[in-house]
Design a protein around this motif. Structure first.
Motif, PDB file in Angstrom:
ATOM      1  N   GLU A 126       0.290  -0.751  -0.397  1.00 34.92           N
ATOM      2  CA  GLU A 126       0.194   0.079  -0.029  1.00 34.92           C
ATOM      3  C   GLU A 126       0.836   1.382   0.004  1.00 34.92           C
ATOM      4  N   SER A 130       1.196   4.276  -2.482  1.00 34.35           N
ATOM      5  CA  SER A 130       0.722   5.631  -2.010  1.00 34.35           C
ATOM      6  C   SER A 130       1.633   6.638  -2.709  1.00 34.35           C
ATOM      7  N   THR A 138      -6.419   2.733  -4.081  1.00 36.51           N
ATOM      8  CA  THR A 138      -6.431   1.493  -2.946  1.00 36.51           C
ATOM      9  C   THR A 138      -8.050   1.195  -1.610  1.00 36.51           C
ATOM     10  N   LEU A 192      -7.171   6.409  -1.188  1.00 32.99           N
ATOM     11  CA  LEU A 192      -7.234   5.073  -0.294  1.00 32.99           C
ATOM     12  C   LEU A 192      -9.173   5.390  -0.364  1.00 32.99           C
TER      13      LEU A 192
END
Ligand SMILES: NC(=O)c1ccc[n+]([C@@H]2O[C@H](COP(=O)([O-])OP(=O)(O)OC[C@H]3O[C@@H](n4cnc5c(N)ncnc54)[C@H](OP(=O)(O)O)[C@@H]3O)[C@@H](O)[C@H]2O)c1
Length: 263
Positions: A126, A130, A138, A192
């Motif tokens: 993740e 990012s 995500t 996110l």
């Protein structure tokens, strides 16, 4: 939007993502470690994200990458190799599938890592996504019913089933996750995204009992308390997302279709 590359397009989730992207009119390319004949307008390319072999050619010309490839270990390394190639080739959106609890399972000992290292590698992937500089999205999902079915099939081979005490799951239908992932892939990079989780929370015993019921089997279950901080976090609900119980299909629905219809 050009070509969409789906890594893991041969897996449980990816296999459901690919036809949905095709139906939306996208040119779809799938990355796999094995050869596949082109079918239904889908191009397959060979590559291995763990070694980086074949990745540059796979991302070339792709505007969006939907990263569904993964395994029990090493998803951070796979993401790093993918992101490196995607940054060089000018990908405009990378969409990643992670797991609910990736940021809430503490891995502080060998015991934690042995049982729950998967969550650590998802969190590392993740972060690589990012911090890549690429526009990204995500989505964290809970466990897919397919995975729980596989585990239930294995566990119920034993005459007495050890059941992790206090563990609860909120599993979700992989096709519902695929639909959401496609929606995100066709939209603008969202960072996110809100979690996706199934409609109900179950103890392990409840999940197994329903499986045994549809299989018309009986087994004894033995509660086992798993050690470590990660297991404690799971008991405290770290892999649940009750406020995001957006899935519709239940474990009971899934089993009725998968097990009963094939019996
Ligand atoms: N299963 C769950 O309950 C669950 C829950 C939340 C999130 N997720 C995440 O969702 C994603 C998909 O899960 P899944 O259950 O669909 O997985 P899966 O059925 O095990 O499929 C794994 C896929 O990853 C590909 N892959 C694995 N290692 C690779 C490598 N080194 N290079 C290239 N491709 C590789 C495989 O492709 P080939 O074998 O064709 O090479 C396969 O298509 C994973 O990131 C997983 O962590 C899963």
């Amino acid at each position: 939007m050009g070509v969409i590359l789906v890594t893991g397009g041969t897996g449980t989730l990816g296999r459901l993502v690919v036809p949905r992207l095709r139906d939306a009119g996208c040119d779809v390319r799938v990355l796999s470690r094995r050869t596949h004949e082109p079918a239904d307008g889908i191009e397959y390319m060979i590559g291995d994200l763990a070694t980086g072999q074949g990745i540059e050619a796979s991302v070339a010309g792709a505007g969006t990458v939907v990263h569904c490839a993964g395994g029990p270990k090493g998803d951070g390394d796979k993401a790093r190799n993918l992101v490196r190639a995607a940054s060089r080739s000018g990908v405009r959106h990378i969409v990643y599938i992670s797991v609910v609890g990736a940021d809430r399972i503490p891995i502080v000992s060998g015991v934690d890592r042995g049982m729950f290292g998967y969550f650590e590698s998802k969190l590392s992937a993740e972060r690589i996504v990012s911090e890549s500089g690429l526009p990204w999205t995500t989505l964290r999902a809970t466990q897919f019913y397919d995975l729980l079915l596989m585990v239930a099939e294995q566990m119920t081979k034993l005459p007495v089933i050890p059941v992790p005490a206090g563990f609860r799951f909120q599993p979700v239908d992989a096709d519902e996750v695929a639909a959401r992932l496609v929606e995100l892939a066709l939209g603008s990079p969202a960072g996110l995204a809100p979690d996706i989780a199934g409609p109900r929370v179950y103890t392990v015993a409840e999940l197994l009992r329903e499986y045994l019921r549809v299989r018309r089997r009986h087994r004894l279950m033995l509660p086992v308390r798993l050690p470590g901080k990660a297991a404690r976090a799971v008991r405290a609900g770290a892999i649940l997302s009750p406020e995001r119980a957006v899935g519709h299909r239940t474990w009971e629905d899934f089993l009725a279709e998968r097990v009963l219809n094939k019996a």
